[in-house]
Write a protein that holds these residues in place. Structure first.
Motif, PDB file in Angstrom:
ATOM      1  N   PRO A  23      40.654  32.412  74.498  1.00  0.00           N
ATOM      2  CA  PRO A  23      40.899  30.731  74.532  1.00  0.00           C
ATOM      3  C   PRO A  23      40.119  30.475  73.110  1.00  0.00           C
ATOM      4  O   PRO A  23      40.293  29.402  72.366  1.00  0.00           O
ATOM      5  N   LEU A  24      38.492  30.657  73.065  1.00  0.00           N
ATOM      6  CA  LEU A  24      37.993  30.369  71.916  1.00  0.00           C
ATOM      7  C   LEU A  24      38.699  31.334  70.562  1.00  0.00           C
ATOM      8  O   LEU A  24      38.415  30.619  69.326  1.00  0.00           O
ATOM      9  N   LEU A  25      38.952  32.544  70.863  1.00  0.00           N
ATOM     10  CA  LEU A  25      39.481  32.637  69.245  1.00  0.00           C
ATOM     11  C   LEU A  25      40.603  32.174  69.156  1.00  0.00           C
ATOM     12  O   LEU A  25      40.632  31.755  67.527  1.00  0.00           O
ATOM     13  N   LEU A  26      41.890  31.626  69.668  1.00  0.00           N
ATOM     14  CA  LEU A  26      42.935  31.284  69.683  1.00  0.00           C
ATOM     15  C   LEU A  26      42.401  29.821  68.794  1.00  0.00           C
ATOM     16  O   LEU A  26      42.857  29.434  68.080  1.00  0.00           O
ATOM     17  N   THR A  27      41.385  28.466  70.108  1.00  0.00           N
ATOM     18  CA  THR A  27      41.034  28.199  69.168  1.00  0.00           C
ATOM     19  C   THR A  27      40.552  27.980  68.171  1.00  0.00           C
ATOM     20  O   THR A  27      41.037  27.299  66.845  1.00  0.00           O
ATOM     21  N   LEU A  28      39.616  28.744  66.949  1.00  0.00           N
ATOM     22  CA  LEU A  28      39.673  28.887  65.689  1.00  0.00           C
ATOM     23  C   LEU A  28      40.458  29.336  65.109  1.00  0.00           C
ATOM     24  O   LEU A  28      40.050  28.959  64.208  1.00  0.00           O
ATOM     25  N   LEU A  29      40.957  30.482  65.745  1.00  0.00           N
ATOM     26  CA  LEU A  29      42.361  30.295  64.767  1.00  0.00           C
ATOM     27  C   LEU A  29      43.128  28.926  64.176  1.00  0.00           C
ATOM     28  O   LEU A  29      43.571  28.998  62.655  1.00  0.00           O
ATOM     29  N   LEU A  30      43.269  27.920  64.879  1.00  0.00           N
ATOM     30  CA  LEU A  30      43.873  26.672  65.202  1.00  0.00           C
ATOM     31  C   LEU A  30      43.171  26.151  64.129  1.00  0.00           C
ATOM     32  O   LEU A  30      43.831  25.200  63.310  1.00  0.00           O
ATOM     33  N   LEU A  31      42.268  25.759  64.178  1.00  0.00           N
ATOM     34  CA  LEU A  31      41.198  25.138  63.453  1.00  0.00           C
ATOM     35  C   LEU A  31      41.200  25.688  62.475  1.00  0.00           C
ATOM     36  O   LEU A  31      41.231  24.845  61.470  1.00  0.00           O
ATOM     37  N   THR A  32      41.032  26.878  61.641  1.00  0.00           N
ATOM     38  CA  THR A  32      41.269  27.474  60.649  1.00  0.00           C
ATOM     39  C   THR A  32      42.445  26.923  60.353  1.00  0.00           C
ATOM     40  O   THR A  32      42.792  26.639  58.842  1.00  0.00           O
ATOM     41  N   GLY A  33      43.306  27.221  60.774  1.00  0.00           N
ATOM     42  CA  GLY A  33      45.143  26.995  60.462  1.00  0.00           C
ATOM     43  C   GLY A  33      44.761  25.368  59.332  1.00  0.00           C
ATOM     44  O   GLY A  33      45.717  24.703  58.579  1.00  0.00           O
ATOM     45  N   VAL A  34      44.676  24.583  60.933  1.00  0.00           N
ATOM     46  CA  VAL A  34      44.596  22.910  60.338  1.00  0.00           C
ATOM     47  C   VAL A  34      43.774  22.858  59.127  1.00  0.00           C
ATOM     48  O   VAL A  34      44.074  22.034  58.499  1.00  0.00           O
TER      49      VAL A  34
END
Length: 332
Positions: A23-34
């Motif tokens: 979940p943390l890795l997915l959150t980091l990827l989403l934030l990077t995408g934004v």
């Protein structure tokens, strides 16, 4: 007097606090995408990338239903049909058992990920190795799911289905007879017990489905990405130079089939996308891939031993290329 704490406790606890979870890795990827959405949007608007995405999505969406159906059916056969059934159904003479086992692949769906352990179970339960190897090669190449997918992928070339069936069955039987004639007992290591044997049928079924979906699905994505890259990135002149040479085009797609390691339920859609190559070259891609590729070589090594794989794989590749070329000249 207080006992001293082991020196490793504090660092271990600190390391566990800093480990990344999904979940943390997915959150980091989403934030990077934004954060980089403008840059990503601009890249996606490039014509080359749009062409790449179109081919990738088309190949994946077309192939996925056949992949899932094939995995479900192959898992059902591997788990619910006892290997002793095949031992009773095959003729006692190996020379006759080879074509019967090869033809059995036409009615027993299964991808190459399932055919290796099934062939190992057949050998372990007394089936002649030549017949088991013929089944190993034919089942992922000529079963109904694969032939139906080929017909869907090549709607304007129905002869492609017949060519794939004939070439694959001939290679499977020829390799079975070749092993019967030249194979030695010391080359073939007795297969180990299957990882799902001893489990309940339901657990073994879903375990097989999960395993094959993860492996075959991953190879499908890799294959779709490679096909899209060939279409969108590689200069057309390079592909045309290879495609215009009859011998080189067959060898190029045969080697590509080995490297891509695409599941047989999905490879027809990748082959259909390689429109710059001849039907004969694409037939070689379809015949070689289900019989020998990188993942199959690894699986055959693990099941039957390195001595077997180092002899069986090159012979299968050479025979599959030759038979594909001849079949293509005659039928295509």
């Amino acid at each position: 007097m207080p006992q001293p704490q082991p020196a490793s406790v504090a660092p271990a606890a600190e390391d566990s606090r800093h480990q990344l979870n999904s979940p943390l890795l997915l959150t980091l990827l989403l934030l990077t995408g934004v954060m980089f959405q403008d840059l990503i949007r601009g890249a996606l608007a490039a014509p080359v990338l749009q062409s790449w995405m179109t081919v990738f999505v088309a190949v994946t969406v077309q192939a996925l239903p056949f992949l899932v159906l094939g995995v479900l059916l192959s898992a059902a056969i591997a788990v619910f049909v006892p290997a002793s059934f095949f031992a009773r159904a095959l003729p006692k003479r190996p020379a006759l058992a080879v074509p019967v086992a090869g033809a059995a692949g036409a009615v027993l769906p299964g991808c190459e990920c399932a055919s290796v352990p099934v062939a190992g179970a057949l050998v372990r339960r007394g089936v002649a190795p030549a017949a088991a190897l013929a089944f190993l090669l034919s089942a992922p190449a000529i079963n109904p799911i694969v032939l139906t997918a080929t017909a869907v992928a090549f709607p304007g070339n129905p002869e492609m289905v017949l060519a794939r069936f004939m070439a694959s069955l001939l290679v499977a039987c020829a390799m079975g007879w070749l092993w019967q004639r030249l194979g030695r007992t010391e080359w073939l290591r007795p297969p180990a017990r299957s990882g799902h044997e001893g489990d309940g049928k339901g657990a073994a079924f879903w375990g097989s489905v999960r395993h094959d979906i993860m492996h075959a699905g991953g190879f499908l994505v890799v294959g779709a990405m490679a096909a899209a890259t060939l279409k969108a990135v590689v200069p057309a002149e390079w592909l045309r130079a290879a495609a215009d040479h009859p011998v080189l085009s067959v060898l190029a797609l045969a080697v590509l089939a080995v490297l891509l390691s695409i599941c047989s339920e999905a490879d027809a859609f990748v082959a259909a996308s390689l429109t710059q190559f001849s039907l004969t070259a694409r037939l070689a891609f379809l015949v070689v891939g289900p019989m020998i590729d990188l993942k199959l070589f690894a699986m055959q090594t693990g099941t039957f031993g390195r001595s077997f794989a180092l002899r069986f794989a090159p012979a299968t590749f050479a025979l599959a290329v030759a038979v594909s070329a001849v079949t293509g000249v005659i039928l295509l």
